[in-house]
Design a protein around this motif. Structure first.
Motif, PDB file in Angstrom:
ATOM      1  N   GLU A   1     -42.526  -9.996 -18.083  1.00 42.60           N
ATOM      2  CA  GLU A   1     -41.647  -9.394 -17.071  1.00 42.60           C
ATOM      3  C   GLU A   1     -42.023  -9.839 -15.661  1.00 42.60           C
ATOM      4  N   GLU A   2     -43.325  -9.924 -15.384  1.00 46.18           N
ATOM      5  CA  GLU A   2     -43.765 -10.396 -14.062  1.00 46.18           C
ATOM      6  C   GLU A   2     -43.302 -11.826 -13.831  1.00 46.18           C
ATOM      7  N   LEU A   3     -43.398 -12.665 -14.853  1.00 49.28           N
ATOM      8  CA  LEU A   3     -42.958 -14.053 -14.708  1.00 49.28           C
ATOM      9  C   LEU A   3     -41.441 -14.142 -14.562  1.00 49.28           C
TER      10      LEU A   3
ATOM     11  N   ASP B   1     -42.381 -24.691 -14.735  1.00 51.52           N
ATOM     12  CA  ASP B   1     -43.573 -24.132 -15.368  1.00 51.52           C
ATOM     13  C   ASP B   1     -43.347 -22.683 -15.791  1.00 51.52           C
ATOM     14  N   LYS B   2     -42.612 -21.945 -14.984  1.00 53.37           N
ATOM     15  CA  LYS B   2     -42.278 -20.545 -15.305  1.00 53.37           C
ATOM     16  C   LYS B   2     -41.502 -20.468 -16.612  1.00 53.37           C
ATOM     17  N   GLU B   3     -40.497 -21.318 -16.769  1.00 52.51           N
ATOM     18  CA  GLU B   3     -39.685 -21.328 -17.992  1.00 52.51           C
ATOM     19  C   GLU B   3     -40.542 -21.587 -19.220  1.00 52.51           C
ATOM     20  N   LEU B   4     -41.427 -22.577 -19.135  1.00 48.21           N
ATOM     21  CA  LEU B   4     -42.269 -22.922 -20.278  1.00 48.21           C
ATOM     22  C   LEU B   4     -43.285 -21.815 -20.567  1.00 48.21           C
ATOM     23  N   MET B   5     -43.873 -21.238 -19.532  1.00 45.00           N
ATOM     24  CA  MET B   5     -44.835 -20.148 -19.729  1.00 45.00           C
ATOM     25  C   MET B   5     -44.189 -18.964 -20.454  1.00 45.00           C
TER      26      MET B   5
ATOM     27  N   ILE C   1     -47.917 -20.075  -9.769  1.00 46.48           N
ATOM     28  CA  ILE C   1     -48.061 -20.465 -11.169  1.00 46.48           C
ATOM     29  C   ILE C   1     -48.045 -21.984 -11.266  1.00 46.48           C
ATOM     30  N   GLU C   2     -48.752 -22.480 -12.269  1.00 41.04           N
ATOM     31  CA  GLU C   2     -48.810 -23.912 -12.472  1.00 41.04           C
ATOM     32  C   GLU C   2     -49.342 -24.207 -13.876  1.00 41.04           C
ATOM     33  N   ILE C   3     -48.800 -25.239 -14.486  1.00 39.71           N
ATOM     34  CA  ILE C   3     -49.335 -25.734 -15.749  1.00 39.71           C
ATOM     35  C   ILE C   3     -50.132 -26.977 -15.409  1.00 39.71           C
ATOM     36  N   LEU C   4     -51.418 -26.939 -15.759  1.00 39.94           N
ATOM     37  CA  LEU C   4     -52.351 -27.991 -15.356  1.00 39.94           C
ATOM     38  C   LEU C   4     -52.841 -28.776 -16.571  1.00 39.94           C
ATOM     39  N   VAL C   5     -52.907 -30.077 -16.435  1.00 41.27           N
ATOM     40  CA  VAL C   5     -53.421 -30.943 -17.490  1.00 41.27           C
ATOM     41  C   VAL C   5     -54.941 -31.027 -17.353  1.00 41.27           C
ATOM     42  N   VAL C   6     -55.637 -30.730 -18.439  1.00 44.77           N
ATOM     43  CA  VAL C   6     -57.089 -30.856 -18.472  1.00 44.77           C
ATOM     44  C   VAL C   6     -57.406 -32.040 -19.380  1.00 44.77           C
ATOM     45  N   GLU C   7     -58.008 -33.061 -18.808  1.00 42.75           N
ATOM     46  CA  GLU C   7     -58.347 -34.246 -19.598  1.00 42.75           C
ATOM     47  C   GLU C   7     -59.510 -33.935 -20.532  1.00 42.75           C
ATOM     48  N   GLY C   8     -59.573 -34.684 -21.630  1.00 39.38           N
ATOM     49  CA  GLY C   8     -60.673 -34.523 -22.570  1.00 39.38           C
ATOM     50  C   GLY C   8     -62.008 -34.684 -21.867  1.00 39.38           C
ATOM     51  N   HIS C   9     -63.005 -33.887 -22.301  1.00 43.71           N
ATOM     52  CA  HIS C   9     -64.304 -33.911 -21.635  1.00 43.71           C
ATOM     53  C   HIS C   9     -65.382 -33.347 -22.565  1.00 43.71           C
ATOM     54  N   MET C  10     -66.604 -33.539 -22.173  1.00 43.83           N
ATOM     55  CA  MET C  10     -67.742 -32.973 -22.896  1.00 43.83           C
ATOM     56  C   MET C  10     -68.108 -31.640 -22.254  1.00 43.83           C
ATOM     57  N   LYS C  11     -68.366 -30.638 -23.091  1.00 45.80           N
ATOM     58  CA  LYS C  11     -68.827 -29.344 -22.589  1.00 45.80           C
ATOM     59  C   LYS C  11     -69.893 -28.825 -23.535  1.00 45.80           C
ATOM     60  N   LYS C  12     -71.069 -28.603 -22.988  1.00 41.03           N
ATOM     61  CA  LYS C  12     -72.211 -28.113 -23.773  1.00 41.03           C
ATOM     62  C   LYS C  12     -72.449 -28.956 -25.016  1.00 41.03           C
ATOM     63  N   GLY C  13     -72.340 -30.279 -24.847  1.00 42.93           N
ATOM     64  CA  GLY C  13     -72.636 -31.209 -25.924  1.00 42.93           C
ATOM     65  C   GLY C  13     -71.523 -31.439 -26.923  1.00 42.93           C
ATOM     66  N   SER C  14     -70.362 -30.814 -26.732  1.00 40.58           N
ATOM     67  CA  SER C  14     -69.237 -30.985 -27.648  1.00 40.58           C
ATOM     68  C   SER C  14     -68.017 -31.505 -26.896  1.00 40.58           C
ATOM     69  N   TYR C  15     -67.222 -32.300 -27.604  1.00 39.81           N
ATOM     70  CA  TYR C  15     -66.005 -32.832 -27.004  1.00 39.81           C
ATOM     71  C   TYR C  15     -64.884 -31.798 -27.038  1.00 39.81           C
ATOM     72  N   VAL C  16     -64.200 -31.644 -25.908  1.00 38.21           N
ATOM     73  CA  VAL C  16     -63.031 -30.775 -25.793  1.00 38.21           C
ATOM     74  C   VAL C  16     -61.831 -31.687 -25.561  1.00 38.21           C
ATOM     75  N   SER C  17     -60.855 -31.629 -26.456  1.00 34.95           N
ATOM     76  CA  SER C  17     -59.664 -32.484 -26.347  1.00 34.95           C
ATOM     77  C   SER C  17     -58.823 -32.107 -25.132  1.00 34.95           C
ATOM     78  N   SER C  18     -58.055 -33.058 -24.660  1.00 37.11           N
ATOM     79  CA  SER C  18     -57.120 -32.795 -23.567  1.00 37.11           C
ATOM     80  C   SER C  18     -56.186 -31.652 -23.962  1.00 37.11           C
ATOM     81  N   HIS C  19     -55.846 -30.817 -22.985  1.00 31.23           N
ATOM     82  CA  HIS C  19     -54.987 -29.668 -23.249  1.00 31.23           C
ATOM     83  C   HIS C  19     -54.369 -29.173 -21.945  1.00 31.23           C
ATOM     84  N   LEU C  20     -53.556 -28.145 -22.023  1.00 33.33           N
ATOM     85  CA  LEU C  20     -52.897 -27.567 -20.849  1.00 33.33           C
ATOM     86  C   LEU C  20     -53.458 -26.197 -20.529  1.00 33.33           C
ATOM     87  N   HIS C  21     -53.629 -25.949 -19.236  1.00 32.99           N
ATOM     88  CA  HIS C  21     -53.941 -24.609 -18.748  1.00 32.99           C
ATOM     89  C   HIS C  21     -52.662 -24.018 -18.176  1.00 32.99           C
ATOM     90  N   LEU C  22     -52.240 -22.912 -18.739  1.00 35.65           N
ATOM     91  CA  LEU C  22     -51.100 -22.161 -18.227  1.00 35.65           C
ATOM     92  C   LEU C  22     -51.685 -21.213 -17.184  1.00 35.65           C
TER      93      LEU C  22
END
Length: 189
Positions: free
Chosen positions: A7-9, A22-26, A111-132
């Motif tokens: 409702e807020e969105l 971005d609002k529509e997709l969220m 509001i924004e949908i942000l692309v997070v590129e693949g990266h290492m975190k605490k010794g493990s690989y994190v695949s690219s993904h979106l932050h809503l």
């Protein structure tokens, strides 16, 4: 809480085309995805950020974010919490050590949908993904002592609004998000 965020969105007045799209997709993803507030959703999940300004609203607090190797706003993953303002306030406290902070409004600031590129975190690989991402406007005193969170940032600093944009080494974020946040801030005055 999920329905409240939907409702807020729906009621949120998009500032530009980026926010409108971005609002529509969220909203769509909130209605369709049961695990949208958890990192276990590996392709997209909610985060909350804070545009932390001083009392005069002429400076912004930024952290030198180790993962992105750039000056950045404060914020983090929802990790199951659906009250995103609470997430933003908690992240500001954890990442800066500030205890005297307040939301200038309970309403969504950006509001924004942000692309997070693949990266290492605490010794493990994190695949690219979106932050809503949902951003809130938070006020803090620039005289309060700052404390870095060594596993996330290596420095904290107050910048003038324009210097904060220039400090970021992420061109898209700098020009499309931080500049937008400052422009929205000037419309409040």
């Amino acid at each position: 809480m999920r329905q409240q965020l939907i409702e807020e969105l729906i009621d949120y007045k998009a500032f530009n085309e980026q926010e409108l799209k971005d609002k529509e997709l969220m909203i769509q993803l909130l209605k369709e995805e049961p695990d949208i507030f958890l990192r276990s959703n590996l392709s997209h999940h909610f985060t909350a950020s804070a545009w932390v300004v001083n009392e005069r609203k002429d400076k912004v607090l930024m952290a030198y974010h180790n993962l992105y190797d750039s000056w950045a706003w404060l914020g983090g993953h929802a990790d199951g919490e659906e009250e995103l303002l609470h997430v933003a306030l908690k992240e500001v406290q954890e990442e800066s050590g500030l205890t005297h902070i307040k939301a200038l409004s309970p309403a969504i600031f950006s509001i924004e949908i942000l692309v997070v590129e693949g990266h290492m975190k605490k010794g493990s690989y994190v695949s690219s993904h979106l932050h809503l991402n949902v951003t809130y406007l938070i006020e803090a005193s620039e005289t309060e002592e700052l404390q870095i969170k060594e596993d996330e940032n290596s420095e904290l600093k107050w910048f003038s609004l324009e210097e904060g944009i220039k400090a970021s080494s992420e061109p898209w974020i700098r020009e499309n998000i931080y500049r937008k946040l400052n422009e929205k801030l000037t419309h409040l005055s």
